[in-house]
Scaffold this motif. Structure first.
Motif, PDB file in Angstrom:
ATOM      1  N   VAL A  38     -10.283  -7.767  -6.802  1.00  0.00           N
ATOM      2  CA  VAL A  38     -11.275  -7.772  -5.592  1.00  0.00           C
ATOM      3  C   VAL A  38     -11.830  -9.023  -5.848  1.00  0.00           C
ATOM      4  O   VAL A  38     -11.965  -9.806  -4.742  1.00  0.00           O
ATOM      5  CB  VAL A  38     -12.033  -6.682  -6.104  1.00  0.00           C
ATOM      6  CG1 VAL A  38     -13.417  -6.766  -4.951  1.00  0.00           C
ATOM      7  CG2 VAL A  38     -11.561  -5.179  -5.799  1.00  0.00           C
ATOM      8  N   GLU A  58      -9.758  -4.361  -1.164  1.00  0.00           N
ATOM      9  CA  GLU A  58      -9.186  -4.127  -2.422  1.00  0.00           C
ATOM     10  C   GLU A  58      -7.504  -4.325  -2.233  1.00  0.00           C
ATOM     11  O   GLU A  58      -7.337  -4.898  -1.242  1.00  0.00           O
ATOM     12  CB  GLU A  58      -9.195  -2.397  -2.191  1.00  0.00           C
ATOM     13  CG  GLU A  58     -10.580  -1.906  -2.437  1.00  0.00           C
ATOM     14  CD  GLU A  58     -10.587  -1.713  -4.015  1.00  0.00           C
ATOM     15  OE1 GLU A  58      -9.712  -2.108  -5.010  1.00  0.00           O
ATOM     16  OE2 GLU A  58     -11.766  -1.088  -4.613  1.00  0.00           O
ATOM     17  N   VAL A  61      -4.584  -4.223   1.250  1.00  0.00           N
ATOM     18  CA  VAL A  61      -5.327  -4.470   2.699  1.00  0.00           C
ATOM     19  C   VAL A  61      -4.323  -5.509   3.375  1.00  0.00           C
ATOM     20  O   VAL A  61      -3.910  -6.469   2.705  1.00  0.00           O
ATOM     21  CB  VAL A  61      -6.853  -5.073   2.412  1.00  0.00           C
ATOM     22  CG1 VAL A  61      -7.403  -5.452   3.782  1.00  0.00           C
ATOM     23  CG2 VAL A  61      -7.655  -3.874   1.834  1.00  0.00           C
ATOM     24  N   TYR A  76     -17.018  -3.976   2.354  1.00  0.00           N
ATOM     25  CA  TYR A  76     -15.880  -3.527   1.689  1.00  0.00           C
ATOM     26  C   TYR A  76     -14.826  -2.823   2.387  1.00  0.00           C
ATOM     27  O   TYR A  76     -14.744  -2.320   3.262  1.00  0.00           O
ATOM     28  CB  TYR A  76     -16.493  -2.278   0.753  1.00  0.00           C
ATOM     29  CG  TYR A  76     -15.562  -1.610   0.129  1.00  0.00           C
ATOM     30  CD1 TYR A  76     -14.906  -2.073  -1.224  1.00  0.00           C
ATOM     31  CD2 TYR A  76     -14.840  -0.149   0.415  1.00  0.00           C
ATOM     32  CE1 TYR A  76     -14.163  -1.482  -2.127  1.00  0.00           C
ATOM     33  CE2 TYR A  76     -14.052   0.590  -0.353  1.00  0.00           C
ATOM     34  CZ  TYR A  76     -13.571  -0.223  -1.569  1.00  0.00           C
ATOM     35  OH  TYR A  76     -12.766   0.485  -2.495  1.00  0.00           O
ATOM     36  N   ASP A  78     -11.175  -1.185   1.906  1.00  0.00           N
ATOM     37  CA  ASP A  78     -10.698  -0.094   1.005  1.00  0.00           C
ATOM     38  C   ASP A  78      -9.087  -0.553   1.058  1.00  0.00           C
ATOM     39  O   ASP A  78      -8.396  -0.696   2.006  1.00  0.00           O
ATOM     40  CB  ASP A  78     -11.038   1.199   1.181  1.00  0.00           C
ATOM     41  CG  ASP A  78     -10.901   2.126   0.399  1.00  0.00           C
ATOM     42  OD1 ASP A  78     -10.483   1.618  -0.932  1.00  0.00           O
ATOM     43  OD2 ASP A  78     -11.034   3.382   0.283  1.00  0.00           O
ATOM     44  N   HIS A  79      -8.490   0.352   0.001  1.00  0.00           N
ATOM     45  CA  HIS A  79      -6.876   0.270  -0.097  1.00  0.00           C
ATOM     46  C   HIS A  79      -6.218   0.756   1.285  1.00  0.00           C
ATOM     47  O   HIS A  79      -6.581   1.815   1.898  1.00  0.00           O
ATOM     48  CB  HIS A  79      -6.472   1.221  -1.077  1.00  0.00           C
ATOM     49  CG  HIS A  79      -7.304   0.981  -2.543  1.00  0.00           C
ATOM     50  ND1 HIS A  79      -6.292   0.331  -3.664  1.00  0.00           N
ATOM     51  CD2 HIS A  79      -8.343   1.507  -2.870  1.00  0.00           C
ATOM     52  CE1 HIS A  79      -7.409   0.534  -4.638  1.00  0.00           C
ATOM     53  NE2 HIS A  79      -8.451   1.196  -4.269  1.00  0.00           N
ATOM     54  N   SER A  81      -6.036  -0.676   4.406  1.00  0.00           N
ATOM     55  CA  SER A  81      -6.808  -0.629   5.530  1.00  0.00           C
ATOM     56  C   SER A  81      -6.052  -1.815   6.233  1.00  0.00           C
ATOM     57  O   SER A  81      -5.628  -2.739   5.548  1.00  0.00           O
ATOM     58  CB  SER A  81      -8.229  -1.032   5.304  1.00  0.00           C
ATOM     59  OG  SER A  81      -8.754  -1.955   4.438  1.00  0.00           O
ATOM     60  N   LEU A  97     -18.516  -0.246   5.235  1.00  0.00           N
ATOM     61  CA  LEU A  97     -17.321  -0.002   4.746  1.00  0.00           C
ATOM     62  C   LEU A  97     -16.600   0.144   5.503  1.00  0.00           C
ATOM     63  O   LEU A  97     -16.557   1.103   6.586  1.00  0.00           O
ATOM     64  CB  LEU A  97     -17.731   1.186   3.933  1.00  0.00           C
ATOM     65  CG  LEU A  97     -18.990   1.195   2.789  1.00  0.00           C
ATOM     66  CD1 LEU A  97     -19.268   2.324   2.138  1.00  0.00           C
ATOM     67  CD2 LEU A  97     -18.739   0.149   1.873  1.00  0.00           C
ATOM     68  N   MET A  99     -13.059   2.210   5.125  1.00  0.00           N
ATOM     69  CA  MET A  99     -12.142   2.935   4.013  1.00  0.00           C
ATOM     70  C   MET A  99     -10.586   2.967   4.005  1.00  0.00           C
ATOM     71  O   MET A  99     -10.237   2.397   5.163  1.00  0.00           O
ATOM     72  CB  MET A  99     -12.822   4.583   4.205  1.00  0.00           C
ATOM     73  CG  MET A  99     -14.272   4.448   3.778  1.00  0.00           C
ATOM     74  SD  MET A  99     -14.932   3.600   2.360  1.00  0.00           S
ATOM     75  CE  MET A  99     -14.263   4.560   1.229  1.00  0.00           C
ATOM     76  N   LYS A 100     -10.115   4.111   3.129  1.00  0.00           N
ATOM     77  CA  LYS A 100      -8.715   3.710   2.958  1.00  0.00           C
ATOM     78  C   LYS A 100      -8.031   4.076   4.342  1.00  0.00           C
ATOM     79  O   LYS A 100      -8.125   4.983   4.917  1.00  0.00           O
ATOM     80  CB  LYS A 100      -8.433   4.746   2.002  1.00  0.00           C
ATOM     81  CG  LYS A 100      -6.794   4.731   1.415  1.00  0.00           C
ATOM     82  CD  LYS A 100      -6.580   5.602   0.300  1.00  0.00           C
ATOM     83  CE  LYS A 100      -5.046   5.623  -0.036  1.00  0.00           C
ATOM     84  NZ  LYS A 100      -4.931   6.364  -1.227  1.00  0.00           N
ATOM     85  N   GLU A 127     -11.890   7.134   6.396  1.00  0.00           N
ATOM     86  CA  GLU A 127     -10.523   7.143   6.102  1.00  0.00           C
ATOM     87  C   GLU A 127      -9.502   7.375   7.433  1.00  0.00           C
ATOM     88  O   GLU A 127      -9.878   8.493   8.101  1.00  0.00           O
ATOM     89  CB  GLU A 127     -10.352   8.166   4.930  1.00  0.00           C
ATOM     90  CG  GLU A 127     -10.741   7.872   3.704  1.00  0.00           C
ATOM     91  CD  GLU A 127     -12.176   8.332   3.336  1.00  0.00           C
ATOM     92  OE1 GLU A 127     -12.728   8.533   4.317  1.00  0.00           O
ATOM     93  OE2 GLU A 127     -12.642   8.321   2.185  1.00  0.00           O
ATOM     94  N   THR A 147     -13.849  11.114   8.766  1.00  0.00           N
ATOM     95  CA  THR A 147     -12.244  10.703   8.918  1.00  0.00           C
ATOM     96  C   THR A 147     -11.429  10.993   9.957  1.00  0.00           C
ATOM     97  O   THR A 147     -11.831  11.833  10.758  1.00  0.00           O
ATOM     98  CB  THR A 147     -11.563  11.480   7.669  1.00  0.00           C
ATOM     99  OG1 THR A 147     -11.859  13.063   8.037  1.00  0.00           O
ATOM    100  CG2 THR A 147     -12.366  11.479   6.371  1.00  0.00           C
TER     101      THR A 147
END
Length: 243
Positions: A38, A58, A61, A76, A78-79, A81, A97, A99-100, A127, A147
């Motif tokens: 990171v 993360e 990405v 942020y 996330d994984h 994205s 944020l 998210m994934k 997500e 989500t």
């Protein structure tokens, strides 16, 4: 072959040097796990992304057209994205944020003057959300997307029965979501819609028309079922399920 390579590069980065830089950072650091990765990615992406302070990125990405991406302090990603910022750019405000497996893209090469995605501060893109910004998407501060939410700021023209729909062009009017709103999981917001401030959209709703400030909307198509200013909910509403 040369033409195909040029077309590919045009759809991946703003120039060959930018493409090389983006691919190098992803190949060298995109897989590095833990807080070490990171930190390394935050420093490396500062060289090609417009950053205010450091963002947390993360592993896994994917970023395309990094020069058109703007990240506020403390953003942020996330994984998994995926942010594709061509041509109008993506701007994400401080402490927001993504998210994934969320997908944010402005993937269109036509002359679309309002194309782009702007997200305010302290907002959450849940997500596996999909944001398509050909007509422009503007999300305010403190907005939560559950989500699997889809914001689709583009539509197809289909009136001409003599031609395939894929050859009839598109319309792109844009989507706006006001400060403090909450869009429930699985909701779909179509092009041309404005959602007001502090609006609640129920899970699975299909939003085809504007929703005023301080309202609750549910259903397919979504309809307003409550005005929170005229008819406030109890402090802990037991009969309202939105996620």
């Amino acid at each position: 072959m040369v033409d195909q390579l040029q077309l590919y590069l045009k759809r991946q980065a703003s120039s060959l040097p930018h493409y090389i830089a983006e691919q190098f950072i992803q190949a060298a650091l995109g897989w590095v796990p833990t807080i070490i990765g990171v930190g390394l990615r935050g420093l490396a992406y500062r060289t090609i992304v417009q950053m205010d302070g450091l963002a947390a990125i993360e592993d896994g990405v994917r970023i395309r057209f990094a020069a058109n991406l703007r990240l506020g302090k403390g953003v942020y990603l996330d994984h998994g994205s995926y942010l594709h910022a061509c041509p109008g750019g993506i701007s994400i405000g401080a402490e927001s944020l993504v998210m994934k497996n969320a997908i944010l893209h402005v993937y269109n090469f036509r002359d679309l003057p309002h194309a782009g995605i702007t997200i305010g501060a302290r907002s959450l893109i849940g997500e596996a959300c999909i944001l398509r910004g050909q007509g422009g998407i503007t999300i305010g501060d403190d907005v939560y997307l559950g989500t699997l939410v889809q914001l689709l700021a583009v539509n197809h023209v289909f009136a001409d029965t003599t031609r395939p729909i894929s050859m009839q062009g598109i319309t792109a009017q844009g989507i706006t979501i006001g400060h403090g709103s909450w869009i429930g999981s699985g909701a779909i917001v179509l092009d041309g819609v404005t959602i007001g401030r502090n609006v609640v959209v129920g899970a699975g709703a299909l939003v085809t028309k504007d929703i005023p400030d301080y309202c609750v909307a549910v259903g397919n198509p979504a309809r307003v079922v409550r005005d929170l200013q005229r008819d406030p909910l109890p402090e802990r509403p037991a009969d309202l399920v939105v996620f």
